[in-house]
Design a protein around this motif. Sequence first.
Motif, mmCIF file in Angstrom:
data_model
loop_
_atom_site.group_PDB
_atom_site.id
_atom_site.type_symbol
_atom_site.label_atom_id
_atom_site.label_comp_id
_atom_site.label_asym_id
_atom_site.label_seq_id
_atom_site.Cartn_x
_atom_site.Cartn_y
_atom_site.Cartn_z
ATOM 1 N N SER A 117 0.896 -1.387 0.152
ATOM 2 C CA SER A 117 -0.145 -0.275 -0.253
ATOM 3 C C SER A 117 0.483 1.287 0.007
ATOM 4 N N ALA A 118 2.200 1.353 0.551
ATOM 5 C CA ALA A 118 2.476 2.214 0.871
ATOM 6 C C ALA A 118 3.498 2.835 -0.422
ATOM 7 N N VAL A 119 4.010 3.589 -1.043
ATOM 8 C CA VAL A 119 5.265 4.172 -1.482
ATOM 9 C C VAL A 119 6.938 4.461 -1.049
ATOM 10 N N VAL A 120 6.764 4.703 -0.232
ATOM 11 C CA VAL A 120 7.935 4.723 0.431
ATOM 12 C C VAL A 120 7.693 4.653 1.902
ATOM 13 N N ASP A 121 9.562 4.681 1.948
ATOM 14 C CA ASP A 121 9.667 3.885 3.445
ATOM 15 C C ASP A 121 10.043 4.514 4.356
ATOM 16 N N SER A 122 9.832 4.567 5.972
ATOM 17 C CA SER A 122 10.073 6.046 6.657
ATOM 18 C C SER A 122 11.376 6.674 6.259
ATOM 19 N N ARG A 123 11.948 6.151 5.675
ATOM 20 C CA ARG A 123 12.938 7.094 5.353
ATOM 21 C C ARG A 123 13.396 7.381 3.915
ATOM 22 N N LEU A 124 12.086 7.433 3.394
ATOM 23 C CA LEU A 124 11.717 8.237 2.717
ATOM 24 C C LEU A 124 12.207 7.301 0.660
ATOM 25 N N ARG A 125 12.492 6.603 1.607
ATOM 26 C CA ARG A 125 13.372 5.550 -0.395
ATOM 27 C C ARG A 125 12.087 4.963 -0.927
ATOM 28 N N VAL A 126 11.989 4.928 -2.355
ATOM 29 C CA VAL A 126 10.862 4.209 -2.641
ATOM 30 C C VAL A 126 11.124 2.980 -2.631
ATOM 31 N N HIS A 127 9.841 2.644 -2.049
ATOM 32 C CA HIS A 127 9.872 0.424 -2.579
ATOM 33 C C HIS A 127 10.262 -0.338 -3.259
ATOM 34 N N HIS A 128 11.764 -1.189 -2.749
ATOM 35 C CA HIS A 128 12.255 -2.270 -4.272
ATOM 36 C C HIS A 128 12.688 -1.160 -5.261
ATOM 37 N N VAL A 129 12.726 0.414 -4.962
ATOM 38 C CA VAL A 129 14.181 0.672 -5.805
ATOM 39 C C VAL A 129 14.717 1.115 -5.017
ATOM 40 N N LYS A 130 16.164 1.409 -6.404
ATOM 41 C CA LYS A 130 17.518 2.063 -5.348
ATOM 42 C C LYS A 130 17.581 2.997 -5.888
ATOM 43 N N GLY A 131 17.912 4.223 -5.022
ATOM 44 C CA GLY A 131 18.678 5.518 -5.070
ATOM 45 C C GLY A 131 17.752 6.773 -5.794
ATOM 46 N N LEU A 132 16.612 6.354 -5.158
ATOM 47 C CA LEU A 132 15.163 7.410 -5.409
ATOM 48 C C LEU A 132 14.723 6.980 -4.291
ATOM 49 N N ARG A 133 14.024 8.992 -3.961
ATOM 50 C CA ARG A 133 13.285 9.350 -3.171
ATOM 51 C C ARG A 133 11.969 9.824 -3.291
ATOM 52 N N VAL A 134 11.136 9.636 -2.892
ATOM 53 C CA VAL A 134 10.138 10.479 -2.960
ATOM 54 C C VAL A 134 10.019 11.702 -1.385
ATOM 55 N N ILE A 135 9.845 13.502 -1.464
ATOM 56 C CA ILE A 135 10.526 14.058 -0.626
ATOM 57 C C ILE A 135 8.829 15.146 -1.610
ATOM 58 N N ASP A 136 7.971 15.720 -0.387
ATOM 59 C CA ASP A 136 6.985 16.239 -0.870
ATOM 60 C C ASP A 136 5.864 15.855 0.070
ATOM 61 N N ALA A 137 4.300 16.788 -0.683
ATOM 62 C CA ALA A 137 3.130 16.617 0.779
ATOM 63 C C ALA A 137 2.847 15.018 0.556
ATOM 64 N N SER A 138 3.329 14.549 -1.040
ATOM 65 C CA SER A 138 2.377 13.602 -1.004
ATOM 66 C C SER A 138 2.840 12.122 -0.469
ATOM 67 N N ILE A 139 4.155 12.220 0.537
ATOM 68 C CA ILE A 139 4.301 11.630 1.241
ATOM 69 C C ILE A 139 3.374 11.377 2.616
ATOM 70 N N MET A 140 2.488 12.560 2.919
ATOM 71 C CA MET A 140 1.740 12.071 4.102
ATOM 72 C C MET A 140 0.977 11.123 4.584
ATOM 73 N N PRO A 141 1.516 10.085 5.119
ATOM 74 C CA PRO A 141 0.490 9.037 4.771
ATOM 75 C C PRO A 141 -0.709 9.485 5.101
ATOM 76 N N ASN A 142 -1.464 10.527 6.530
ATOM 77 C CA ASN A 142 -2.564 11.065 6.762
ATOM 78 C C ASN A 142 -2.497 12.454 6.673
ATOM 79 N N ILE A 143 -3.336 12.712 6.577
ATOM 80 C CA ILE A 143 -3.347 15.092 6.213
ATOM 81 C C ILE A 143 -3.312 15.352 7.284
#
Length: 625
Positions: free
Chosen positions: A564-590
């Motif tokens: 269900s989640a896209v990034v882990d708690s260090r904001l690394r995209v699951h199952h991908v190396k060298g890629l993070r998401v850092i913006d409002a989209s990572i909030m699990p709840n608003i």
Amino acid sequence: MNVDSNFPIHLKDSCTKPTTGDIFQDLLSTFHFMVASTCLVSDKWEPSADIKDGDTFNFIIVGAGSAGCVVANRLSEVKKWKVLLIEAGGDPPIESYVPHYDQHLFGTDSDWQYKTTPTGKRNCANVGESVNWPRGKMLGGSSGINSMIYFRGVANDFKKWFDLGNKEWCPDIVFKYFKKLESLQDQKLLKNPQIRDLYGLNGPQVINTFNWTDEKVFENVFNSFNQIGLQIQEDLQLANLLGAGLSRDTAYNGRRASTATTYLSQIQHRENFKLMKNAFVVKILLDDNSKAYGVVVKYKGEEIKVFASNEVIISAGSINSPQLLMLSGIGEKKHLESKNIDCKVDLPGVGKNLQDHIIINVPVFGRKSRSENYIDKYLDVGRYTYNRTGYLAHSSAPHVIAFYSRNKNATYPEFQVHLDIADKNSSYARSIFSIFKEPINQSFCELTEKYDSFIFRFNLLQPRSYGNIYLNTSNPFNHPLIYANYLDDERDIEATVEGIRMLTAIIDTDYFKSINAFLGRYNWPKCNEYKLNSYDYWKCISPEVTVTIYHPVGTCAMGPDSSSAVVDSRLRVHHVKGLRVIDASIMPNITSCNTNGPTIMIGERGSDLIKEDYGIVERTEDFCL
Ligand SMILES: Cc1cc2nc3c(=O)[nH]c(=O)nc-3n(C[C@H](O)[C@H](O)[C@H](O)COP(=O)(O)OP(=O)(O)OC[C@H]3O[C@@H](n4cnc5c(N)ncnc54)[C@H](O)[C@@H]3O)c2cc1C
């Protein structure tokens, strides 16, 4: 400036009169002064960097918005790292800097101009049966187009993040990062030791309180909130977002303080930092081991590749970040294949979990005493160019805010209300209702001809309805499909109706009675059988007229479970190396407030997580234990 029908007639006269020429000299000097003063309002931006196909950096950041500017600033503090920031938009236009023009950027080239996809189920009384979703497309992103309200949210918001398994995000550490980003400037508030202790004083993000030109009306409205049981607060954040008061604002000295101003403008000359403007990233490059190694950018009419030896960081916002991941083959397999995109990483959570703060406009009409006239208003323009005061120096809508809950003993809020005030017969009043179809628009417009409007913008802070974002096509230049699914969950309707009915008690307070205020009825045939302000009336009309306060989040949600989640708690995209998401989209709840402050905090925390991973700063893992 809009010239209304009640514009003073003598100002419409012809001005061809005999002259010695002196008056033109003086007027010309005034004109030069005004032009010069516009240069003082904006930042000085250097030209876009000269980036070539094949250039390599340690980190590439996509999107110079609320979060992206923070990440660019913090990563380029590390001199040995070469950092590239890529932004699809250009320099912020002057209207972005002048607070009162906040809404004038909607529909321009500085706005992505998104709209929700009509479903025939919701928003049926809105023109086009959809909701406009402006997003900033410029340096500063949506912090350059937003209303500048600043809040942090409450501990309960971040406790939920932590309890979901995001161990780097407990409330204590989150608030530490808020303090790091803030620089509270309001000298009056700083005299209160509790407020002084609460906020950060030395961070890059300037926070102040607008110098409002019409405070008498505000005082009346605050007293009314007080009469319906909401305590007036000197600082709402200090009161854990319960009560009524003015917001803090991301502005200072009559000028917007977007993250372009606060985090980006001063790092332009760092030797290890490059900024590419008007450059649109169309794809993230992934190798056969699912490692991100660069991006494809449409720049000056050509597609070029730039490479990242350490990481690519996506900070393109809650709509574009999931879109870019999907275009690059990261997303729900079935959906990507339906758009003929080769699925490289099956990550079903991409674009899901969309949450937003809805708005239901609660229109109250009455006759307030006149506090300003058009001559004053036009003189204010001169005042602004002279010393940045007057109405141009604050946002277009007042920042009179109330937070409350159904449970009187609640320790955090369920609802938020923003107030908008429009003078009788003004084009602004008409524009507020022009988003609705007939006969709603017509009947409200008739009322605006006779009465001043008080629009209470009611908002549900923790919605249980979730939307999603899908690709429309595999063309990166086509807008994605946005399904907001507002009020889909019955519990949201119930909360909304109960919250609005608590709010409408305001009509029976002293001030509103003194101006003979009354609640306006949405003239919508489907709901006309119900008594105005009854439970059934609001239950019927709310889903038809829902709009947004522009806070979409959650579409690349953070969490431990990659189903269900896209990034882990260090904001690394699951199952991908060298890629993070850092913006409002990572909030699990608003968050229980406007989302810009929390997004800047995510930028700060995300940057330190990267620095921790490369041994630049000490790890803070134990902090939350
Ligand atoms: C009209 C409006 C009013 C608001 N009012 C408030 C308010 O008063 N207070 C508050 O707290 N919050 C407010 N918000 C919400 C707040 O501004 C956002 O939550 C916050 O700015 C989101 O930050 P972000 O970094 O996630 O995205 P953004 O700030 O939107 O940044 C994304 C950036 O990425 C760029 N980009 C996107 N795709 C690409 C690509 N493919 N290539 C290159 N660049 C790309 C965009 O152009 C943009 O600059 C408002 C928002 C809007 C739109």
